[in-house]
Write a protein that holds these residues in place. Structure first.
Motif, PDB file in Angstrom:
ATOM      1  N   LEU A 273     -26.999 -24.676  -6.569  1.00 17.29           N
ATOM      2  CA  LEU A 273     -28.349 -24.904  -6.065  1.00 17.29           C
ATOM      3  C   LEU A 273     -28.366 -25.262  -4.592  1.00 17.29           C
ATOM      4  N   LEU A 274     -27.320 -25.950  -4.146  1.00 18.14           N
ATOM      5  CA  LEU A 274     -27.302 -26.503  -2.795  1.00 18.14           C
ATOM      6  C   LEU A 274     -25.977 -26.173  -2.120  1.00 18.14           C
ATOM      7  N   ILE A 275     -26.064 -25.712  -0.885  1.00 14.12           N
ATOM      8  CA  ILE A 275     -24.884 -25.419  -0.078  1.00 14.12           C
ATOM      9  C   ILE A 275     -24.932 -26.298   1.165  1.00 14.12           C
ATOM     10  N   LEU A 276     -23.835 -26.979   1.440  1.00 13.15           N
ATOM     11  CA  LEU A 276     -23.724 -27.834   2.617  1.00 13.15           C
ATOM     12  C   LEU A 276     -22.707 -27.239   3.567  1.00 13.15           C
ATOM     13  N   GLU A 277     -23.068 -27.158   4.834  1.00 16.95           N
ATOM     14  CA  GLU A 277     -22.144 -26.626   5.833  1.00 16.95           C
ATOM     15  C   GLU A 277     -22.072 -27.570   7.021  1.00 16.95           C
ATOM     16  N   GLU A 278     -20.872 -27.973   7.354  1.00 15.19           N
ATOM     17  CA  GLU A 278     -20.641 -28.836   8.513  1.00 15.19           C
ATOM     18  C   GLU A 278     -20.210 -27.985   9.696  1.00 15.19           C
ATOM     19  N   LYS A 279     -20.806 -28.275  10.852  1.00 18.09           N
ATOM     20  CA  LYS A 279     -20.389 -27.613  12.085  1.00 18.09           C
ATOM     21  C   LYS A 279     -20.132 -28.675  13.140  1.00 18.09           C
ATOM     22  N   PRO A 280     -19.235 -28.399  14.082  1.00 19.88           N
ATOM     23  CA  PRO A 280     -18.948 -29.403  15.115  1.00 19.88           C
ATOM     24  C   PRO A 280     -20.124 -29.577  16.071  1.00 19.88           C
ATOM     25  N   GLU A 281     -20.270 -30.795  16.568  1.00 22.83           N
ATOM     26  CA  GLU A 281     -21.238 -31.126  17.613  1.00 22.83           C
ATOM     27  C   GLU A 281     -22.673 -30.749  17.236  1.00 22.83           C
ATOM     28  N   VAL A 282     -23.044 -30.996  15.977  1.00 24.16           N
ATOM     29  CA  VAL A 282     -24.429 -30.744  15.589  1.00 24.16           C
ATOM     30  C   VAL A 282     -25.318 -31.844  16.145  1.00 24.16           C
ATOM     31  N   LEU A 283     -26.574 -31.506  16.363  1.00 21.27           N
ATOM     32  CA  LEU A 283     -27.544 -32.455  16.891  1.00 21.27           C
ATOM     33  C   LEU A 283     -28.286 -33.130  15.747  1.00 21.27           C
ATOM     34  N   PRO A 284     -28.745 -34.362  15.934  1.00 16.71           N
ATOM     35  CA  PRO A 284     -29.491 -35.031  14.870  1.00 16.71           C
ATOM     36  C   PRO A 284     -30.854 -34.383  14.645  1.00 16.71           C
ATOM     37  N   LYS A 285     -31.441 -34.690  13.509  1.00 14.14           N
ATOM     38  CA  LYS A 285     -32.752 -34.161  13.145  1.00 14.14           C
ATOM     39  C   LYS A 285     -33.788 -34.584  14.173  1.00 14.14           C
TER      40      LYS A 285
ATOM     41  N   HIS B 127     -49.341  -9.035  -5.350  1.00 18.87           N
ATOM     42  CA  HIS B 127     -48.938 -10.323  -5.911  1.00 18.87           C
ATOM     43  C   HIS B 127     -47.441 -10.278  -6.185  1.00 18.87           C
ATOM     44  N   ILE B 128     -46.743 -11.300  -5.759  1.00 18.13           N
ATOM     45  CA  ILE B 128     -45.315 -11.390  -6.005  1.00 18.13           C
ATOM     46  C   ILE B 128     -45.078 -11.541  -7.508  1.00 18.13           C
ATOM     47  N   HIS B 129     -43.897 -11.172  -7.967  1.00 19.30           N
ATOM     48  CA  HIS B 129     -43.584 -11.213  -9.394  1.00 19.30           C
ATOM     49  C   HIS B 129     -43.837 -12.605  -9.954  1.00 19.30           C
ATOM     50  N   GLU B 130     -44.423 -12.673 -11.135  1.00 18.33           N
ATOM     51  CA  GLU B 130     -44.841 -13.954 -11.709  1.00 18.33           C
ATOM     52  C   GLU B 130     -43.679 -14.883 -12.039  1.00 18.33           C
ATOM     53  N   LYS B 131     -42.477 -14.343 -12.180  1.00 15.66           N
ATOM     54  CA  LYS B 131     -41.318 -15.180 -12.496  1.00 15.66           C
ATOM     55  C   LYS B 131     -40.509 -15.548 -11.248  1.00 15.66           C
ATOM     56  N   THR B 132     -41.096 -15.337 -10.081  1.00 11.43           N
ATOM     57  CA  THR B 132     -40.430 -15.720  -8.843  1.00 11.43           C
ATOM     58  C   THR B 132     -40.248 -17.235  -8.780  1.00 11.43           C
ATOM     59  N   LYS B 133     -39.134 -17.654  -8.228  1.00 12.92           N
ATOM     60  CA  LYS B 133     -38.834 -19.084  -8.100  1.00 12.92           C
ATOM     61  C   LYS B 133     -37.935 -19.280  -6.882  1.00 12.92           C
ATOM     62  N   ILE B 134     -37.677 -20.524  -6.553  1.00 11.58           N
ATOM     63  CA  ILE B 134     -36.734 -20.840  -5.483  1.00 11.58           C
ATOM     64  C   ILE B 134     -35.317 -20.784  -6.045  1.00 11.58           C
ATOM     65  N   GLY B 135     -34.406 -20.207  -5.276  1.00  9.52           N
ATOM     66  CA  GLY B 135     -33.021 -20.084  -5.716  1.00  9.52           C
ATOM     67  C   GLY B 135     -32.132 -21.186  -5.154  1.00  9.52           C
ATOM     68  N   GLN B 136     -31.522 -20.919  -3.991  1.00 12.71           N
ATOM     69  CA  GLN B 136     -30.590 -21.857  -3.371  1.00 12.71           C
ATOM     70  C   GLN B 136     -31.140 -22.374  -2.046  1.00 12.71           C
ATOM     71  N   VAL B 137     -30.603 -23.500  -1.633  1.00 15.54           N
ATOM     72  CA  VAL B 137     -30.919 -24.102  -0.341  1.00 15.54           C
ATOM     73  C   VAL B 137     -29.614 -24.346   0.392  1.00 15.54           C
ATOM     74  N   GLU B 138     -29.548 -23.985   1.673  1.00 17.13           N
ATOM     75  CA  GLU B 138     -28.370 -24.304   2.489  1.00 17.13           C
ATOM     76  C   GLU B 138     -28.790 -25.202   3.638  1.00 17.13           C
ATOM     77  N   LEU B 139     -28.041 -26.285   3.823  1.00 23.45           N
ATOM     78  CA  LEU B 139     -28.304 -27.257   4.871  1.00 23.45           C
ATOM     79  C   LEU B 139     -27.147 -27.312   5.856  1.00 23.45           C
ATOM     80  N   LEU B 140     -27.478 -27.468   7.123  1.00 17.29           N
ATOM     81  CA  LEU B 140     -26.488 -27.786   8.145  1.00 17.29           C
ATOM     82  C   LEU B 140     -26.417 -29.311   8.230  1.00 17.29           C
ATOM     83  N   ILE B 141     -25.221 -29.844   8.079  1.00 17.25           N
ATOM     84  CA  ILE B 141     -25.047 -31.298   8.065  1.00 17.25           C
ATOM     85  C   ILE B 141     -23.960 -31.694   9.073  1.00 17.25           C
TER      86      ILE B 141
END
Length: 244
Positions: free
Chosen positions: A55-67, A4-18
């Motif tokens: 909590l959130l990291i945004l990274e822009e890259k050239p010529e990214v494709l849409p979702k 069993h994973i530690h009971e105090k485990t939680k989500i930390g950060q999220v990084e998105l490509l935008i």
């Protein structure tokens, strides 16, 4: 004996490509109330007001494709401290006429759904007190999708001023499109050691640490065997799992 994973485990950060950093920053600051903690030419770190926390990291890259319709991010969930904070967030979005995708009562929580300018799904929610959650004999929770009492949520905030995301806000959970439910269930429960909280055979799985309603959810709603996203498509780059 299973792990069993530690009971105090939680989500930390999220990084998105935008696709456009300035457009995304305007959205996350003005609509959701994130504060920019640091910014470089193509990357920014954001968090709640009053805390030196990213909590959130945004990274822009050239010529990214849409979702596209692939495995990957369904939504990341921003957990605000209380119902007043949720009311303030909802009121802000309504005042700005930002399009919402839904507003639900899940019995354990109340939530508002929307997407950022690149179509990345976002949930903003507040938890009900844990003593109000319904559990079965195995400790699994009962969750439903019912209409949210939006008027009641807004009334909670009627005497309060919106000042952005408050201190105490965290990333509450991640919800992901996957391609194979059995393999994902094995990974999250047997390899990482999360506990199953809700299982919908052939559709979705919700897992958590420490009895929380869910830290991670996975679903087949993009289709069984959904392809992996292309490397340069907007969406989730990574999320972190941490414990206190």
């Amino acid at each position: 004996m299973s792990y069993h994973i530690h009971e105090k485990t939680k989500i930390g950060q999220v990084e998105l490509l935008i696709s456009n950093l300035e457009a995304s920053l305007e959205f996350y600051r003005e609509m959701l109330g994130f504060e920019v903690k640091s910014k470089m030419e193509n990357r920014a770190e954001l968090g709640p007001h009053g805390e030196n926390k990213t909590l959130l990291i945004l990274e822009e890259k050239p010529e990214v494709l849409p979702k596209q319709k692939t495995s990957g991010l369904y939504h990341f969930a921003v957990l605000v401290p209380d119902r007043v904070s949720l009311g303030l967030s909802l009121r802000r979005l309504l005042e700005k006429n930002y399009p919402l995708q839904g507003a639900s009562d899940h019995q354990v929580s109340e939530a508002v759904y929307l997407a950022d300018p690149d179509g990345n799904g976002i949930e903003v929610y507040r938890d009900r007190p844990e003593q109000e959650w319904n559990r079965n004999e195995h400790g699994e929770v009962t969750m439903q999708t019912l209409p949210m009492d939006a008027d009641g949520v807004l009334r909670e905030a009627s005497d309060h001023q919106w000042n952005g995301l408050p201190a105490g806000t965290v990333i509450g959970h991640m919800h992901l499109h996957i391609s194979n439910l059995e393999k994902s269930a094995h990974f999250y429960t047997e390899v990482l050691g999360f506990d199953t909280m809700v299982s919908i055979p052939g559709s979705a799985l919700f897992v958590s640490a420490g009895g929380y309603h869910h830290h991670i959810a996975v679903n087949l709603w993009a289709g069984s065997n959904a392809p992996a996203p292309l490397e340069n498509a907007v969406g989730l780059m990574y999320y972190s799992i941490a414990s206190d």
